[in-house]
Design a protein around this motif. Structure first.
Motif, PDB file in Angstrom:
ATOM      1  N   THR A 180      12.509   5.442 -16.586  1.00 29.70           N
ATOM      2  CA  THR A 180      12.207   4.120 -17.144  1.00 29.70           C
ATOM      3  C   THR A 180      11.148   4.235 -18.229  1.00 29.70           C
ATOM      4  O   THR A 180      10.398   5.222 -18.269  1.00 29.70           O
ATOM      5  N   PRO A 181      11.058   3.240 -19.124  1.00 28.74           N
ATOM      6  CA  PRO A 181      10.047   3.298 -20.196  1.00 28.74           C
ATOM      7  C   PRO A 181       8.625   3.365 -19.652  1.00 28.74           C
ATOM      8  O   PRO A 181       7.783   4.094 -20.174  1.00 28.74           O
ATOM      9  N   ARG A 182       8.373   2.623 -18.576  1.00 26.28           N
ATOM     10  CA  ARG A 182       7.024   2.664 -18.002  1.00 26.28           C
ATOM     11  C   ARG A 182       6.697   4.070 -17.513  1.00 26.28           C
ATOM     12  O   ARG A 182       5.600   4.589 -17.752  1.00 26.28           O
ATOM     13  N   ALA A 195       5.817   6.506 -20.346  1.00 25.26           N
ATOM     14  CA  ALA A 195       4.450   6.362 -20.863  1.00 25.26           C
ATOM     15  C   ALA A 195       3.445   6.966 -19.884  1.00 25.26           C
ATOM     16  O   ALA A 195       2.498   7.647 -20.299  1.00 25.26           O
ATOM     17  N   ILE A 196       3.669   6.727 -18.588  1.00 26.69           N
ATOM     18  CA  ILE A 196       2.757   7.304 -17.588  1.00 26.69           C
ATOM     19  C   ILE A 196       2.829   8.828 -17.655  1.00 26.69           C
ATOM     20  O   ILE A 196       1.822   9.532 -17.590  1.00 26.69           O
ATOM     21  N   ARG A 197       4.069   9.339 -17.795  1.00 25.99           N
ATOM     22  CA  ARG A 197       4.241  10.798 -17.869  1.00 25.99           C
ATOM     23  C   ARG A 197       3.459  11.390 -19.022  1.00 25.99           C
ATOM     24  O   ARG A 197       2.794  12.419 -18.871  1.00 25.99           O
ATOM     25  N   VAL A 198       3.566  10.754 -20.207  1.00 24.49           N
ATOM     26  CA  VAL A 198       2.867  11.310 -21.362  1.00 24.49           C
ATOM     27  C   VAL A 198       1.367  11.275 -21.116  1.00 24.49           C
ATOM     28  O   VAL A 198       0.661  12.269 -21.326  1.00 24.49           O
ATOM     29  N   ALA A 199       0.875  10.132 -20.622  1.00 19.81           N
ATOM     30  CA  ALA A 199      -0.569  10.008 -20.416  1.00 19.81           C
ATOM     31  C   ALA A 199      -1.061  11.063 -19.438  1.00 19.81           C
ATOM     32  O   ALA A 199      -2.024  11.790 -19.705  1.00 19.81           O
ATOM     33  N   ILE A 200      -0.377  11.184 -18.314  1.00 22.58           N
ATOM     34  CA  ILE A 200      -0.888  12.052 -17.258  1.00 22.58           C
ATOM     35  C   ILE A 200      -0.562  13.525 -17.543  1.00 22.58           C
ATOM     36  O   ILE A 200      -1.342  14.425 -17.229  1.00 22.58           O
ATOM     37  N   GLY A 201       0.574  13.751 -18.228  1.00 20.63           N
ATOM     38  CA  GLY A 201       0.915  15.117 -18.609  1.00 20.63           C
ATOM     39  C   GLY A 201      -0.052  15.678 -19.638  1.00 20.63           C
ATOM     40  O   GLY A 201      -0.428  16.853 -19.577  1.00 20.63           O
ATOM     41  N   ARG A 236       7.916  18.283 -30.135  1.00 23.46           N
ATOM     42  CA  ARG A 236       8.443  17.735 -31.360  1.00 23.46           C
ATOM     43  C   ARG A 236       9.825  18.293 -31.692  1.00 23.46           C
ATOM     44  O   ARG A 236      10.706  17.558 -32.153  1.00 23.46           O
ATOM     45  N   ASP A 237      10.047  19.577 -31.426  1.00 23.22           N
ATOM     46  CA  ASP A 237      11.249  20.235 -31.919  1.00 23.22           C
ATOM     47  C   ASP A 237      12.433  20.168 -30.966  1.00 23.22           C
ATOM     48  O   ASP A 237      13.560  20.409 -31.381  1.00 23.22           O
ATOM     49  N   GLU A 238      12.170  19.937 -29.680  1.00 21.25           N
ATOM     50  CA  GLU A 238      13.285  19.801 -28.756  1.00 21.25           C
ATOM     51  C   GLU A 238      12.917  18.675 -27.795  1.00 21.25           C
ATOM     52  O   GLU A 238      12.605  18.913 -26.630  1.00 21.25           O
ATOM     53  N   PRO A 239      12.884  17.445 -28.311  1.00 19.27           N
ATOM     54  CA  PRO A 239      12.233  16.359 -27.573  1.00 19.27           C
ATOM     55  C   PRO A 239      12.857  16.127 -26.211  1.00 19.27           C
ATOM     56  O   PRO A 239      14.067  16.013 -26.073  1.00 19.27           O
ATOM     57  N   TYR A 240      11.998  16.092 -25.208  1.00 19.42           N
ATOM     58  CA  TYR A 240      12.446  15.779 -23.859  1.00 19.42           C
ATOM     59  C   TYR A 240      11.892  14.445 -23.415  1.00 19.42           C
ATOM     60  O   TYR A 240      12.134  14.004 -22.307  1.00 19.42           O
ATOM     61  N   CYS A 241      11.104  13.836 -24.287  1.00 18.08           N
ATOM     62  CA  CYS A 241      10.559  12.509 -23.991  1.00 18.08           C
ATOM     63  C   CYS A 241      10.540  11.735 -25.302  1.00 18.08           C
ATOM     64  O   CYS A 241       9.979  12.209 -26.291  1.00 18.08           O
ATOM     65  N   PRO A 242      11.172  10.553 -25.364  1.00 18.78           N
ATOM     66  CA  PRO A 242      11.263   9.844 -26.635  1.00 18.78           C
ATOM     67  C   PRO A 242       9.905   9.461 -27.203  1.00 18.78           C
ATOM     68  O   PRO A 242       9.750   9.333 -28.424  1.00 18.78           O
ATOM     69  N   LEU A 243       8.918   9.317 -26.346  1.00 17.24           N
ATOM     70  CA  LEU A 243       7.609   8.849 -26.824  1.00 17.24           C
ATOM     71  C   LEU A 243       6.981   9.832 -27.804  1.00 17.24           C
ATOM     72  O   LEU A 243       6.289   9.427 -28.728  1.00 17.24           O
ATOM     73  N   TYR A 244       7.220  11.127 -27.599  1.00 17.63           N
ATOM     74  CA  TYR A 244       6.573  12.105 -28.456  1.00 17.63           C
ATOM     75  C   TYR A 244       6.979  11.934 -29.914  1.00 17.63           C
ATOM     76  O   TYR A 244       6.275  12.359 -30.814  1.00 17.63           O
TER      77      TYR A 244
END
Lengths: 179, 551
Positions: free
Chosen positions: B276-278, B281-287, B416-424
């Protein structure tokens, strides 16, 4: 896998084992022994020796926030010949086990061992069928004084173990003092 | 399992770049060349080689700028298979070449002459499957003890008694020479062998490096691995998909969240579940927080190796603050098991965003302090500048990734080069690159990466929107038969997951391509003609986690 396949434990835990190299003292002077134990308990020198995840918690315990120096156990020594406390922090496999034994043998007596975390106690999450690498507990290799459960244990748990070990040293209840 | 299940010939016409690669592959006499759907399998091209065509294919791929991702073995029962994954840094196209062998005559030619990074991979495959790589100069056990006579990842292997040998340290003189790949003429009368590890304060775990030294000068060195080998890949074949997650924590204990993420990304690719989108975002923050905490441990221990104790105390205090947030959000300080298929295991607590913002403010004040304390320190500069230089070509041959690669001037980051998360791709950030390739450059990359991570966290916090934190998925699930690959960017580099699924609830084979494995391998080629003290500096600057290498 059944038990008989788990072959060759170097040492049976709690079998009243004594260290091979250690010669019992001819004369024992009890008040002096007590004074020595008090001194030993309050200045434990652990060996800088981390194997896996628990080692990071061991480092955290020795770093600024938890600071095992407060209990006299913060002088991590890089050589086993200067250390008297071995904290086995991580999974012991069969390639590592003889090295742990060798390090233990290199430490001068009296010496104490803390098994930190599930892996060092019993293999932890790696104690499974079809396991071919992990020794099921470091007490098969060296005599352990204190077991600290957790995966990994918090630094407070290690501090608690050190305090407990200090009590045991003072009351003469460690493997090393049962010579 | 047939190939047609895993590889779908695309209806659409290949792009010009893909056509070019297809032409290249068809010129190499490979069989079964196919385009594969990257979004479903993680691989762009498939081909089958045999002992005759394999070296030529590898050689041609190297000439076209491909780096070696990894080599892994699969027991097809009957029949063994070695899978080679190649990927160029510039353009994203992963090529998979399979080579099949019979179990009773498991022979393949080595490609160590083409890719020096194939050395350890081939030794690992030899350990685990018993495939012999002809022409390999040093096909000795890498992860297993020298006395083992079994190949654990073969399907007909069902555990073995745990034997505690008398001693594995003693190696006779002849073996030492073999271990160092020395000929009689390489010995001088003043040289000797020096064991560094397994118990050594600056090997960051139980790594053993056998150094061949003459006085203070290091003539060469060989790494001995496996002192923390726990057989995770074998265990994974006995476990259900959800049960494997905790083991991913324990592979890289400095950034378990990034490993959780990698495993979740693999299963999401394999099952088609979307998070999910939420949760994203949590993944990016905590990762990214995990990345910062991992880099902090690197900084502290690296400085400890170089003889400075103060940064260690600073870094661990900062790390404790990050761990406090982890503990509140995930329930654990280190072994989090937090990022799961379809999202995160539980929602973040009230006040998480405020806590992380406070943390960001604090870290923004601390990072310039580290710059002043460490990065401009004259002793530090003397110890690291010009030491352990990795060239871009060397990095490519060895398959190095992460900050080590970016410190060698290669602009490559999977985020950036093989995006696994759209947020990046939506957030504003830069890939940090330094040109020099020495220990100092690698350190600078990590220091600046922490800055970038803080920026990413700040932006990700704004994206944490209302909504479910986890997609609705069954508690236990099956994965359709097929082969899937997924790569994510951990703090140390590319964490690749190769899954062979047979349609059941457990994997048929799960291989983890860990970043520290090739990153440590490159150390072997850096240490000749350095000083013993430089070995410590090189090892510290590469930042390896041993249980991740040994698995």
């Amino acid at each position: 896998m059944s038990d008989e396949h788990r072959s060759l434990p170097v040492m049976q835990p709690d079998s009243g084992h004594t260290d091979e190299g250690q010669i019992p003292p001819i004369v024992r002077f009890l008040p002096l022994q007590k004074a020595l134990d008090l001194a030993r308990a309050n200045s434990l020198w652990p060996l800088t020796f981390g194997i896996a995840c628990c080692a990071i918690e061991m480092m955290a315990a020795s770093a600024s926030r938890y600071d095992t120096d407060r209990f006299g156990a913060g002088v991590f020594r890089n050589s086993p010949r200067q250390a008297d406390l071995m904290i086995v922090a991580g999974t012991v496999n069969m390639k590592m086990a003889p090295i742990i034994r060798r390090l233990y043998d290199q430490m001068p007596a009296p010496k104490y061992v803390i098994a930190l975390g599930s892996c060092a106690i019993c293999g932890g999450p790696f104690d499974q069928d079809e396991n071919y690498a992990v020794v099921q507990g470091v007490d098969k290799v060296v005599p352990v004084d204190i077991f600290v459960p957790g995966c990994p244990p918090r630094p407070e748990a290690l501090i608690n173990a050190i305090l407990e070990l200090q009590e045991r040293i003072k009351s003469g209840q460690t493997h090393s003092s049962r010579v | 399992m047939s190939d047609s299940e895993t590889t779908v010939a695309l209806e659409i016409k290949p792009t010009a770049y893909q056509q070019q690669l297809l032409d290249l592959l068809s010129s190499l006499h490979l069989a079964g060349i196919q385009l594969s759907d990257f979004s479903k399998t993680g691989v762009d091209f498939d081909a089958v080689a045999n002992s005759e065509t394999l070296p030529a294919a590898a050689s041609a791929l190297r000439d076209n700028g491909f780096a070696l991702d990894c080599i892994l073995g699969i027991d097809r029962n009957p029949g063994l298979e070695a899978v080679y994954l190649f990927r160029p840094f510039a353009d994203g196209a992963r090529v998979r070449i399979r080579a099949q062998v019979a179990p009773d005559r498991a022979l393949l030619p080595t490609i160590t002459g083409i890719y020096s990074g194939a050395d350890w991979y081939e030794r690992e495959v030899h350990d685990m499957f018993g495939i012999v790589f002809e022409g390999h100069s040093h096909l000795r056990p890498l992860l297993l003890p020298h006395f083992t006579n079994f190949h654990p990842l073969r399907k007909n292997f069902h555990g073995s008694p745990i034997v505690i040998p008398e001693d594995t340290v003693e190696i006779p003189e002849v073996d030492l020479q073999a271990a160092m790949k020395l000929g009689q003429t390489d010995r001088t009368h003043r040289d000797f062998f020096l064991n560094m590890g397994p118990q050594h304060p600056s090997t960051h775990g139980v790594l053993r490096i056998l150094l061949h030294v003459e006085g203070e000068e290091v003539l060469g060195g060989r790494c001995h691995l496996g002192y923390s080998h726990r057989g995770t890949e074998k265990l994974a074949e006995k476990k259900q998909y959800v049960q494997i997650l905790p083991y991913t924590d324990r592979m890289d204990y400095l950034a378990p969240l990034n490993y959780n993420w990698g495993y979740a990304a693999l299963l999401e690719r394999a099952t088609g579940i979307e998070s999910t989108p939420r949760a994203e975002a949590i993944r990016v923050a905590i990762g990214e927080l995990a990345r910062v905490s991992s880099h902090l441990v690197w900084l502290g221990t690296f400085m400890l190796d170089l003889g400075a104790i103060t940064p260690f105390l600073f870094c661990f205090e900062d790390r404790e603050r990050i761990l406090t947030v982890f503990e509140r959000a995930t329930g654990q300080r280190m072994t989090t098991s937090y990022i799961v298929v379809g999202g995160v295991r539980n929602d973040v607590y009230d006040g998480f965003i405020q806590d992380v913002r406070d943390l960001l403010d604090y870290m923004r004040k601390r990072l310039p302090e580290y710059d002043r304390l460490v990065m401009t320190n004259e002793i530090f500069l003397q110890r690291t500048r010009g030491v352990g230089v990795i060239t871009a070509q060397q990095a490519r041959d060895q398959g190095v990734t992460g900050p080590v690669l970016r410190g060698s001037g290669v602009d490559f980051d999977l985020r950036r080069d093989e995006p696994y998360c759209p947020l990046y791709q939506e957030l504003k950030w830069n890939v940090v690159v330094e040109q020099e390739g020495d220990c100092l450059a690698r350190s600078r990359v990590r220091m600046r990466e922490m800055d970038e991570s803080l920026n990413l966290i700040e932006q990700a916090l704004e994206r944490i929107e209302e909504g479910p934190y986890r997609a609705k998925i069954p508690r236990n699930f099956k994965v359709n038969a097929g082969e899937y690959y997924s790569a994510t960017e951990g703090p140390r580099g590319m964490v690749g997951w190769y899954l062979v699924a047979d349609g059941s609830m457990t994997p048929y084979r799960l291989k983890v391509r860990v970043p520290s494995f090739p990153n440590l391998q490159v150390v072997e080629s850096l240490i000749p003609h350095s000083r013993v003290a430089d070995v410590v500096a090189i090892l510290g600057s590469v930042d390896v986690v041993i249980p991740e290498i040994d698995r």
